[in-house]
Design a protein around this motif. Structure first.
Motif, PDB file in Angstrom:
ATOM      1  N   LYS A 218      27.187  73.224  87.477  1.00  0.00           N
ATOM      2  CA  LYS A 218      28.543  72.985  87.681  1.00  0.00           C
ATOM      3  C   LYS A 218      28.838  71.677  88.278  1.00  0.00           C
ATOM      4  O   LYS A 218      29.756  70.942  88.149  1.00  0.00           O
ATOM      5  N   ALA A 219      27.979  71.368  89.169  1.00  0.00           N
ATOM      6  CA  ALA A 219      28.020  70.109  89.834  1.00  0.00           C
ATOM      7  C   ALA A 219      27.886  68.850  88.740  1.00  0.00           C
ATOM      8  O   ALA A 219      28.614  68.027  88.769  1.00  0.00           O
ATOM      9  N   LEU A 220      26.991  69.112  87.906  1.00  0.00           N
ATOM     10  CA  LEU A 220      26.786  68.186  86.616  1.00  0.00           C
ATOM     11  C   LEU A 220      28.156  68.091  85.999  1.00  0.00           C
ATOM     12  O   LEU A 220      28.664  67.086  85.447  1.00  0.00           O
ATOM     13  N   GLU A 221      28.484  69.110  85.551  1.00  0.00           N
ATOM     14  CA  GLU A 221      30.009  69.251  84.654  1.00  0.00           C
ATOM     15  C   GLU A 221      31.168  68.576  85.751  1.00  0.00           C
ATOM     16  O   GLU A 221      31.711  67.806  84.868  1.00  0.00           O
ATOM     17  N   ALA A 222      30.992  68.735  86.903  1.00  0.00           N
ATOM     18  CA  ALA A 222      32.261  68.121  87.792  1.00  0.00           C
ATOM     19  C   ALA A 222      31.952  66.685  87.761  1.00  0.00           C
ATOM     20  O   ALA A 222      33.185  65.975  88.173  1.00  0.00           O
ATOM     21  N   GLY A 223      31.140  66.210  87.423  1.00  0.00           N
ATOM     22  CA  GLY A 223      30.727  64.537  87.511  1.00  0.00           C
ATOM     23  C   GLY A 223      31.308  64.023  86.214  1.00  0.00           C
ATOM     24  O   GLY A 223      31.239  62.666  86.367  1.00  0.00           O
ATOM     25  N   GLU A 224      31.772  64.446  85.181  1.00  0.00           N
ATOM     26  CA  GLU A 224      32.504  64.149  84.235  1.00  0.00           C
ATOM     27  C   GLU A 224      34.136  64.684  83.915  1.00  0.00           C
ATOM     28  O   GLU A 224      34.338  65.981  83.931  1.00  0.00           O
TER      29      GLU A 224
ATOM     30  N   ILE B 282      36.482  65.152  82.030  1.00  0.00           N
ATOM     31  CA  ILE B 282      37.180  66.387  80.869  1.00  0.00           C
ATOM     32  C   ILE B 282      36.350  67.347  81.113  1.00  0.00           C
ATOM     33  O   ILE B 282      36.913  68.715  81.085  1.00  0.00           O
ATOM     34  N   GLU B 283      35.000  67.319  81.634  1.00  0.00           N
ATOM     35  CA  GLU B 283      34.135  68.673  81.793  1.00  0.00           C
ATOM     36  C   GLU B 283      34.768  69.217  83.224  1.00  0.00           C
ATOM     37  O   GLU B 283      34.849  70.548  83.132  1.00  0.00           O
ATOM     38  N   LEU B 284      35.136  68.445  83.998  1.00  0.00           N
ATOM     39  CA  LEU B 284      35.535  68.920  85.263  1.00  0.00           C
ATOM     40  C   LEU B 284      37.061  69.581  84.916  1.00  0.00           C
ATOM     41  O   LEU B 284      37.406  70.675  85.656  1.00  0.00           O
TER      42      LEU B 284
ATOM     43  N   ARG C 264      37.765  73.600  85.976  1.00  0.00           N
ATOM     44  CA  ARG C 264      39.022  74.191  86.886  1.00  0.00           C
ATOM     45  C   ARG C 264      39.669  75.216  85.823  1.00  0.00           C
ATOM     46  O   ARG C 264      40.248  75.986  86.442  1.00  0.00           O
ATOM     47  N   MET C 265      39.945  74.824  84.605  1.00  0.00           N
ATOM     48  CA  MET C 265      40.832  75.965  83.846  1.00  0.00           C
ATOM     49  C   MET C 265      39.995  77.186  83.644  1.00  0.00           C
ATOM     50  O   MET C 265      40.643  78.240  83.504  1.00  0.00           O
ATOM     51  N   ASP C 266      38.585  77.267  83.947  1.00  0.00           N
ATOM     52  CA  ASP C 266      37.681  78.321  83.817  1.00  0.00           C
ATOM     53  C   ASP C 266      37.264  78.779  85.605  1.00  0.00           C
ATOM     54  O   ASP C 266      36.439  79.559  85.535  1.00  0.00           O
TER      55      ASP C 266
ATOM     56  N   THR D  74      30.859  62.851  74.372  1.00  0.00           N
ATOM     57  CA  THR D  74      31.764  63.923  74.887  1.00  0.00           C
ATOM     58  C   THR D  74      33.276  63.914  74.463  1.00  0.00           C
ATOM     59  O   THR D  74      33.695  64.817  74.338  1.00  0.00           O
ATOM     60  N   HIS D  75      33.990  62.576  74.482  1.00  0.00           N
ATOM     61  CA  HIS D  75      35.207  62.301  73.937  1.00  0.00           C
ATOM     62  C   HIS D  75      35.184  62.773  72.294  1.00  0.00           C
ATOM     63  O   HIS D  75      36.121  63.458  72.067  1.00  0.00           O
ATOM     64  N   TYR D  76      34.277  62.446  71.722  1.00  0.00           N
ATOM     65  CA  TYR D  76      34.213  62.488  70.289  1.00  0.00           C
ATOM     66  C   TYR D  76      34.203  64.186  69.934  1.00  0.00           C
ATOM     67  O   TYR D  76      34.882  64.616  69.088  1.00  0.00           O
TER      68      TYR D  76
END
Length: 208
Positions: free
Chosen positions: A43-49, A51-53, A57-59, A139-141
């Motif tokens: 979750k920490a790695l996700e929060a560092g990007e 779009i992933e953050l 947040r939506m989940d 990630t954006h692609y």
């Protein structure tokens, strides 16, 4: 691991998971402290990007519910998780794990979560499979592809690696063709799939 859209980190923890797993109803299950450490790390790695953050947040409700279950054994499991993390990832700053747990447990703002995530990503940069620029574009692609797939109601998926080959071998009359046909039909329900015969050609007046 690393995110919903892009798995960009290779964590060398297989031996720890295998050695410390316990058999529960015939299934190997890692200790809760290791599950907690890996969950928080992901979750920490996700929060560092960004779009992933946003997706995290939506989940948020699901994330906090899982975290509460992992923390149900109290302070002991947190201490054990920190010790395990320091053993396998000594490059991670002391106190960063606790900061991430507090960030996930509460209702911290986007800026704080992003800051914590960036610190985690910097610590684990040597384990990244792609550089920052490539990771950003991929990630954006993938996000654009996901949006377009939903917009045009495309249900079939493609593997992140581009695809894979499943080979069926065996003696004559062992059911290879039938198995291949049924397997391909099943996979086509979710993935773009093609069946190819690359062995001995089917019997005909030109081949025997």
């Amino acid at each position: 691991t690393g995110g919903v859209l892009l798995k960009n980190y290779r964590l060398p923890i297989e031996s720890s998971l295998i050695e410390q797993s316990e058999i529960v109803h015939g299934v190997p299950v890692p200790p809760r402290c290791i599950e907690l450490a890996i969950f928080v790390l992901r979750k920490a790695l996700e929060a560092g990007e960004p779009i992933e953050l946003l997706l995290q947040r939506m989940d948020r409700e699901h994330v906090q519910r899982e975290l509460r279950w992992l923390l149900a054994e109290g302070e002991t499991v947190i201490v054990q998780a920190q010790q395990w993390l320091q053993r396998w990832f000594p490059q991670v700053e002391a106190g960063l794990f606790q900061a991430t747990v507090e960030s996930l447990s509460g209702d911290d703002g986007v800026r704080r979560r992003f800051s914590v995530g960036q610190r985690f990503r910097r610590s684990l940069r040597p384990l990244a499979l792609r550089g920052p620029l490539r990771s950003f574009f991929e990630t954006h692609y993938r996000l654009v592809r996901r949006i377009l797939a939903r917009f045009f109601r495309q249900t079939r998926k493609r593997l992140a690696t581009g695809g894979c080959v499943i080979a069926l071998t065996g003696p004559e009359a062992s059911g290879k063709s039938t198995t291949a046909s049924q397997l391909c039909s099943w996979l086509r329900g979710a993935f773009s799939s093609t069946s190819v015969h690359v062995g001995k050609p089917h019997s005909s007046w030109m081949s025997y």
